[in-house]
Each structure stands twice: as C-alpha cells, then as structure tokens.
Write a protein that holds these residues in place. Structure first.
Motif, mmCIF file in Angstrom:
data_model
loop_
_atom_site.group_PDB
_atom_site.id
_atom_site.type_symbol
_atom_site.label_atom_id
_atom_site.label_comp_id
_atom_site.label_asym_id
_atom_site.label_seq_id
_atom_site.Cartn_x
_atom_site.Cartn_y
_atom_site.Cartn_z
ATOM 1 N N ALA A 24 -8.243 4.223 1.612
ATOM 2 C CA ALA A 24 -7.134 3.302 1.871
ATOM 3 C C ALA A 24 -5.799 3.976 1.618
ATOM 4 O O ALA A 24 -4.838 3.807 2.389
ATOM 5 N N PHE A 25 -5.738 4.755 0.533
ATOM 6 C CA PHE A 25 -4.497 5.471 0.212
ATOM 7 C C PHE A 25 -4.104 6.426 1.336
ATOM 8 O O PHE A 25 -2.956 6.410 1.814
ATOM 9 N N PRO A 120 1.428 1.867 -2.590
ATOM 10 C CA PRO A 120 1.562 1.885 -4.052
ATOM 11 C C PRO A 120 0.435 1.147 -4.775
ATOM 12 O O PRO A 120 0.031 1.557 -5.881
ATOM 13 N N VAL A 121 -0.101 0.082 -4.175
ATOM 14 C CA VAL A 121 -1.191 -0.649 -4.822
ATOM 15 C C VAL A 121 -2.443 0.222 -4.900
ATOM 16 O O VAL A 121 -3.114 0.272 -5.938
ATOM 17 N N LEU A 126 -6.230 3.309 -8.170
ATOM 18 C CA LEU A 126 -6.930 4.576 -8.390
ATOM 19 C C LEU A 126 -6.597 5.167 -9.758
ATOM 20 O O LEU A 126 -7.477 5.677 -10.466
ATOM 21 N N LEU A 127 -5.326 5.106 -10.155
ATOM 22 C CA LEU A 127 -4.939 5.613 -11.469
ATOM 23 C C LEU A 127 -5.608 4.814 -12.591
ATOM 24 O O LEU A 127 -6.088 5.390 -13.583
ATOM 25 N N ALA A 173 9.572 -6.290 -6.900
ATOM 26 C CA ALA A 173 10.908 -6.147 -7.485
ATOM 27 C C ALA A 173 11.375 -4.696 -7.426
ATOM 28 O O ALA A 173 12.549 -4.414 -7.139
ATOM 29 N N ALA A 174 10.462 -3.755 -7.695
ATOM 30 C CA ALA A 174 10.813 -2.336 -7.620
ATOM 31 C C ALA A 174 11.167 -1.950 -6.183
ATOM 32 O O ALA A 174 12.097 -1.163 -5.947
ATOM 33 N N THR A 175 10.427 -2.501 -5.215
ATOM 34 C CA THR A 175 10.738 -2.249 -3.809
ATOM 35 C C THR A 175 12.126 -2.775 -3.463
ATOM 36 O O THR A 175 12.890 -2.135 -2.736
#
Length: 299
Positions: A24-25, A120-121, A126-127, A173-175
C-alpha cells in the motif's frame, strides 16, 4: 487449536499484514508521483493519465483494506492464544492501536474520501508494527492480577478507539499546517492539487475530534471506576492517570476554543497537534519509562 498454534498464526498474520501495508505504501507513493506528473491544470487534457492514477489509488486502498483484515485476524488469534482480550502489554496495545488507526482511516476513506492520507497512514502503521515485533514483542501470558476485570474490555477498548481517531485527526491537522505554509508562499505544489481546501481540512479535523471526545471522556471515567474497584480509590495521580487527564484537558481546550472563541485554521491545528502529542507521550514515554500502577508494558 493449541495456544502455540494460535500465537504462531497471530505472528504470521502480522507479517502478512505488514507485507500488504508495504505494498500500500509503495502504491500510494506511485499515485503521488503520477499526481505530480499530471497536475490539476492538465487533468482535463490528460484523462488517460488521470484514469491511470485513479486506478493505482484504488489498488492502494485495496491493499490497505486487506492489510487491515489480516491485522484484525492477528489481534484475534493473539487473544485466542492468551485466552483473554489481547491488551495485556505494550506489544498487544501497539498492534491493536495500529488496527484501530487503520480502521479510523478506512472510516475516513469511506465517509470523507481521505485517500490522500494513505501514504502517511501506511508509514505510521508499518512503523508501529515494526517496533512492536522487534522491540516490544512478548510471548502470550496470563494477565497481571490488576488487569483481571471486565473493566479491561470497557476502559481499554474505549481508549484504543479514541486514540486511533485522535491520531487521524492529528494527521489531518498536520496536513493543514503543511498546506497553509505552501499557500502563504503563493500556491500549492503539484502533488497537493488534489487535496481538499484548507477550510475542508480544518473542519474534518474538528469533526473527528468532536466525534470521539465523548468516548475518551468515558474512557477516563471508566478508568477511575476500575481503579476504585482494583485499588480502593478513584484517582491517585498516577503518571498514566495524570497524562490521560492532560490529554482530556487539551482536547477539551481545542473544542472549547473552536466553539466559544472561534479559533480556526492555524491556531486550531497547532492546538490539535499539541493534544495529540500528550496522548503519544502517555503511550510511549509513560509506558516504557514511567513508574506507577499502570505500567504494564512488559518490557
């Protein structure tokens, strides 16, 4: 099915889910790259390129859905192997947290068309899973006495669901802050042309926080009731209790600032990120290095 077989299945499902989240990434990365190649100004002239990008985006979403289903199976089999709900240590909380974060994204994907958050999700999931299996993993084991309660299901499930939605709101919010910075310079970059307007980002972040804040309030109250049942007191200013309350105050301040004094845009986004940072601090620092009766990380 034996406990060992269930535990092995859980581990295999996690590795399989990670493989799909990785796909997906990369697929979302290709979607972004092709979006840069075919900016909004040329979309009408290059319907073929737009269609190709759309297909890739849908494929990425399919990988996200399949990854979620495999991760759900991993969490279920972890619970089966331990004969309890799988929330007894930080490893289990992490894989369940990644699951609820994915679920929040898929809910947003269906209701609010937030596929632009897929990149980003997928990285965040993954992290989280990579950290869980490499640093936090612990074999299935019985619960410590203080956790043997019906309130474990009630309190922790409410907290995990709330955390997943809070973190999705923080990503939005970061976006907003990133896009606001670009627009202050005059225009958005090509890769961001398909993102919603600043006003839409601001409203979406607010809606998600407003949606889940009552559930977080319930989680804090349920934790206090459980504490009275387990330890004979409702509140003892344990580090985890304290930071859960700080998170509640921070998100309450965010909602209050929007409703009563009309905070919008940049100020609201920064306050949302601050509130989310208190949740992450509680999850990471307090669980790993904190002391108190709530330290069940298993590390």
């Amino acid at each position: 099915m034996s406990d060992k077989s269930a535990a092995l299945l859980s581990n295999n499902f996690i590795y399989s889910a990670m493989a799909l989240y990785t796909l997906a990434f990369f697929t979302h990365a290709v979607e972004v790259a092709w979006s840069v190649k075919t900016p909004a100004a040329s979309i009408k002239k290059t319907k073929l390129d737009f269609s190709r990008t759309e297909r890739v985006g849908r494929l990425a979403s399919s990988f996200m859905i399949l990854g979620f289903l495999l991760l759900l199976a991993a969490v279920i089999f972890r619970g089966i192997s331990a004969h309890r709900v799988p929330w007894g240590n930080m490893y289990e909380f992490s894989i369940t947290g990644a699951l609820t974060f994915s679920a929040a994204y898929l809910f947003g994907l269906k209701k609010y068309k937030v596929r632009w958050l897929g990149l980003p999700v997928s990285i965040a999931v993954l992290l989280t899973l990579g950290t869980a299996i490499t640093l936090l993993y612990r074999p299935s084991a019985p619960l410590v006495p203080a956790l043997k309660s019906t309130w474990l299901v009630i309190h922790v499930s409410a907290a995990i669901i709330s955390g997943g939605v809070f973190l999705l709101a923080n990503c939005i919010a970061a976006t907003y802050l990133l896009m606001d910075r670009y627009e202050q310079k005059g225009s958005r970059p090509a890769w961001a042309q398909r993102l919603p307007s600043l006003e839409a980002l601001d409203n979406l972040s607010y809606r998600l926080v407003a949606l889940v804040f009552p559930l977080w309030s319930f989680a804090v109250i349920a934790g206090a009731i459980w504490a009275e049942s387990a330890w004979g007191r409702y509140w003892g200013w344990d580090p985890k209790e304290t930071w859960a309350f700080i998170t509640w105050v921070a998100y309450a301040a965010y909602l209050h600032a929007r409703v009563t004094i009309g905070w919008r845009g940049r100020k609201a986004a920064w306050l949302c990120l601050f509130a989310g940072s208190t949740f992450l601090f509680n999850y990471i620092y307090i669980n790993v290095w904190g002391t108190g009766r709530h330290t069940y990380s298993g590390l």
